[in-house]
Design an enzyme around this catalytic site. Structure first.
Site, mmCIF file in Angstrom:
data_model
loop_
_atom_site.group_PDB
_atom_site.id
_atom_site.type_symbol
_atom_site.label_atom_id
_atom_site.label_comp_id
_atom_site.label_asym_id
_atom_site.label_seq_id
_atom_site.Cartn_x
_atom_site.Cartn_y
_atom_site.Cartn_z
ATOM 1 N N GLY A 15 44.221 -27.863 80.782
ATOM 2 C CA GLY A 15 43.291 -26.846 81.286
ATOM 3 C C GLY A 15 41.869 -27.304 81.009
ATOM 4 O O GLY A 15 41.617 -28.494 80.793
ATOM 5 N N TYR A 16 40.932 -26.349 81.016
ATOM 6 C CA TYR A 16 39.526 -26.708 80.803
ATOM 7 C C TYR A 16 39.320 -27.432 79.478
ATOM 8 O O TYR A 16 38.675 -28.473 79.416
ATOM 9 C CB TYR A 16 38.650 -25.453 80.833
ATOM 10 C CG TYR A 16 38.597 -24.810 82.189
ATOM 11 C CD1 TYR A 16 37.866 -25.400 83.220
ATOM 12 C CD2 TYR A 16 39.261 -23.616 82.451
ATOM 13 C CE1 TYR A 16 37.803 -24.814 84.477
ATOM 14 C CE2 TYR A 16 39.209 -23.022 83.693
ATOM 15 C CZ TYR A 16 38.480 -23.625 84.706
ATOM 16 O OH TYR A 16 38.435 -23.043 85.950
ATOM 17 N N LYS A 41 52.418 -29.351 81.808
ATOM 18 C CA LYS A 41 53.590 -28.870 82.546
ATOM 19 C C LYS A 41 53.596 -29.368 83.992
ATOM 20 O O LYS A 41 54.635 -29.705 84.535
ATOM 21 C CB LYS A 41 53.558 -27.341 82.520
ATOM 22 C CG LYS A 41 54.809 -26.666 83.001
ATOM 23 C CD LYS A 41 54.696 -25.151 82.835
ATOM 24 C CE LYS A 41 55.906 -24.465 83.409
ATOM 25 N NZ LYS A 41 55.828 -23.000 83.247
ATOM 26 N N GLU A 173 36.883 -9.419 89.647
ATOM 27 C CA GLU A 173 36.742 -10.536 90.592
ATOM 28 C C GLU A 173 37.863 -10.534 91.635
ATOM 29 O O GLU A 173 37.635 -10.811 92.805
ATOM 30 C CB GLU A 173 36.732 -11.871 89.832
ATOM 31 C CG GLU A 173 35.465 -12.056 88.993
ATOM 32 C CD GLU A 173 35.190 -13.518 88.653
ATOM 33 O OE1 GLU A 173 36.135 -14.235 88.315
ATOM 34 O OE2 GLU A 173 34.010 -13.926 88.737
ATOM 35 N N ASP A 304 41.861 -20.748 74.947
ATOM 36 C CA ASP A 304 42.274 -19.343 74.821
ATOM 37 C C ASP A 304 43.111 -19.048 73.579
ATOM 38 O O ASP A 304 43.242 -17.887 73.194
ATOM 39 C CB ASP A 304 43.067 -18.905 76.061
ATOM 40 C CG ASP A 304 42.200 -18.850 77.305
ATOM 41 O OD1 ASP A 304 40.994 -19.159 77.195
ATOM 42 O OD2 ASP A 304 42.717 -18.497 78.372
ATOM 43 N N ALA A 321 36.268 -20.275 80.168
ATOM 44 C CA ALA A 321 36.290 -21.704 80.492
ATOM 45 C C ALA A 321 35.118 -22.415 79.832
ATOM 46 O O ALA A 321 35.242 -23.531 79.346
ATOM 47 C CB ALA A 321 36.227 -21.873 82.010
ATOM 48 N N LYS A 382 27.104 -18.392 90.709
ATOM 49 C CA LYS A 382 28.532 -18.460 90.399
ATOM 50 C C LYS A 382 29.135 -19.764 90.929
ATOM 51 O O LYS A 382 29.913 -20.436 90.249
ATOM 52 C CB LYS A 382 29.240 -17.254 91.022
ATOM 53 C CG LYS A 382 30.739 -17.212 90.818
ATOM 54 C CD LYS A 382 31.097 -16.800 89.412
ATOM 55 C CE LYS A 382 32.597 -16.742 89.199
ATOM 56 N NZ LYS A 382 32.924 -16.347 87.827
#
Lengths: 408, 408
Positions: A15-16, A41, A173, A304, A321, A382
């Protein structure tokens, strides 16, 4: 001749945080200094912060992901596609579904999981925006409800009701994207727009807790104008195959029939953490300033599943993130330092450049470098935030390939 | 001054037959000669013979339909969007869902319905390729099965099994499209192509009964090569939420688990016919040579609800678009003749120019003007057949707008 065994750095999760740690380590560490292994994964990385778009169907999921092998240096990083089952901290072994791997230094960047707070039926009957598979399933589930509507003798309007549990970042969002997607779906299936209901149920008395009230008011009025109904101070008591049961304060329990329920109200750390006996609260480990797990000098936890306290308000930073990527960089520098026998490690301190919450196409709210922004300007910011993540992990070529250029 | 009441011609259904009758009548009949009213459930005509493409998802359903008001002359034809409930033949009234309408001359062109032969569960659990709503539902149902697959802890391979009941025209053409669509779906949802099963179950001992055996062999081997499994001489005994039960001859009943079952094995006439007390066999009326219903001198029946015997083989002609359109033309000429007090009416005699069965993109088999064709040449002929229908109903402008030009 003596061959010294090189230390092995294993990164769990692309991930990030994990991917940032990997790309930084592959630059900093020489081939003779250490082996780097990345476990994930899937063979792709996905933009978790874009998944609400893939889930609503406003962006194809292939634009939300890219091949991990496109951003890692395969002469330096060994990539293993597998799922993590457990970390044996004493033995310094990670058990994967199909094999196991020894490590000297471990970076746990496995990401979060939805937290359902024990609410009955949520796990079984609600969707969560957690990965690419789930996102395209949500997109198709909503579309299937709309496709079925006109084929039934007795029209079931609840097929066209979408409930979003939670008015936090993801919930808002996702609702913003849905307001763009619904007119398209109505056109696709010859449906009356007024029969569609978008309902947001939030237990807290406000939307986007922690955000500036002026911006929150803007967000709520914009989404209401596009048809979103907000039910604030209202708790989901149960999720059923037919919809949800809710209660506002002490009021009677009420049913909302809905063909689609998406739970976007809670994130917890990864369950692998607890399964591995690492001390955690809801799967999140209160890491040391240098990002190591207390009591585990060779295990770093980022993203996280890590918990860092914001001293100013004495509350944990939310899992984002932005923080995960900054942790990835610090963690890469600290591992390099350890390998080079330096004793002083860097302390992690988040540098919050800004937070922007999208409200659909060309609309958003946010605070950037301390300044409030909304509307088209915020929407532009954004997209720049999204492009920045690509730039930091994959460089300019990845931005060109996957960046968002649909700017005004 | 005496105002003579103009006779009113009412056409029920805007399929191939009804729309052809309408466009011919609006050319032949003067504004002072008669009123023309067209009744249809939707405000669009759809190409029934292209629905297998929309159902498989290889063509968008909007390409399969066009606005009825684009091809009728609104100064001459009054269009009513409504559903037909019943025809009161004695009172010369058609009862619609929202109103009723008197007629002097009636053209019943309501199309066929799936015939399930009383097989248990087919109505409830199998799809039929009957209209635009059903086509997009089938497309989305299949896609939803594929989207769900990777999200389940225990993978259920039957989600990726599609059973087609019937190896007639519709069944074979649908299978052909599916062989093109499946690789796309596997790519979209990261699925292993080899886990997908396409099964065609047919009670008769052969595929495409009545077709030339050499062409049939070509079709079967082409489809088998692309992964279709044929179970011939095998009857569907029951359809369940889990799939179907089949039996070959006297063999034991076997279950085929399938996420999608599409019934394409039988067509009958419209149930409105029977509800209105018009003599029919399975909803099909054995019409007089001039296309009028026996005993009803002012009611013409054309298309799938009419039954015309092929004297050469003493069997009914199959219900096809080609025959429906030719009937529409003859019926328009006969109504014009009656209104102009001519006594001699034209007898309908089908002029079968050819029959082409598509096997997916760029492949087909057929007999055109008595000659066998297959492969790319047949596929080209098929597209020309499709374009011809557009040309005859809507003229060159409709061909340009909706025609098939993806030719080699």
């Amino acid at each position: 001749m003596i061959t010294l065994r090189k230390p092995r750095i294993v990164i769990l999760g692309a991930g990030y945080g994990g991917l940032m740690a990997t790309t930084r380590l592959q630059k900093m560490i020489g081939v003779n200094e250490a082996d780097i292994v990345l476990v994930n994964k899937h063979d792709y990385h996905y933009e978790t912060t874009w998944l609400h778009e893939a889930s609503a169907g406003t962006m194809h999921h292939d634009r939300v992901r890219y091949d991990i092998r496109d951003v890692i240096d395969r002469s330096k990083v060994n990539f293993i596609q597998d799922s993590v089952v457990e970390i044996k901290t004493e033995e310094k072994v990670v058990v994967l579904e199909n094999s196991q791997i020894d490590f000297d230094y471990l970076v746990v960047a496995l990401g979060g999981e939805p937290e359902t707070f024990g609410i009955k039926g949520l796990k079984e009957f609600a969707f969560s925006i957690v990965n690419v598979n789930a996102a395209r399933q949500i997109r198709e589930h909503i579309e299937y409800q709309f496709a079925n509507y006109n084929n039934e003798e007795e029209k079931r309007d609840e097929r066209l009701t979408i409930v979003v549990g939670g008015a936090g970042f993801t919930g808002i969002e996702f609702l913003g994207e849905l307001t763009n997607r619904i007119p398209e779906l109505c056109h696709e299936y010859d449906l009356d727009f007024h029969k569609v209901r978008l309902v947001c149920v939030e237990a807290a008395p406000m939307v986007l807790p922690g955000f500036d009230p002026e911006l929150v008011n803007y967000a709520v009025s914009q989404l209401e104008r596009k048809g979103v109904e907000f039910m604030l101070g209202t708790a989901i008591k149960e999720c059923t195959p037919e919809g949800i049961l809710v209660a506002k304060g002490e009021e009677e329990v009420k049913e909302i029939k809905a063909g689609t329920v998406v739970w976007a109200a809670g994130v917890r750390g990864n369950s692998v953490i607890e399964k591995s006996g690492i001390e955690a609260m809801r799967g999140r480990v209160k890491v040391q300033p240098d990002l190591r797990a207390p009591g585990h000098d060779n295990i770093f936890i980022i993203g996280d599943s890590s918990l860092v306290i914001n001293e100013e308000i004495n509350r944990p930073y939310p899992p984002t993130a932005q923080i995960a990527m900054q942790q990835g960089e610090v963690c890469a520098r600290n591992i390099t330092a350890i390998i080079r026998n330096k004793t002083e490690l860097e302390s992690f301190k988040p540098d919050i450049k800004g937070t922007v919450c999208s409200l659909g196409e060309d609309d958003a709210i946010g605070v950037v470098y301390g300044k409030k922004v909304f509307g088209a300007k915020a929407s532009f910011m954004k997209k720049m935030v999204d492009n920045r993540a690509l730039l930091m992990i994959g460089g300019p070529s990845l931005v060109l390939k996957k960046g968002k250029f649909n700017i005004l």
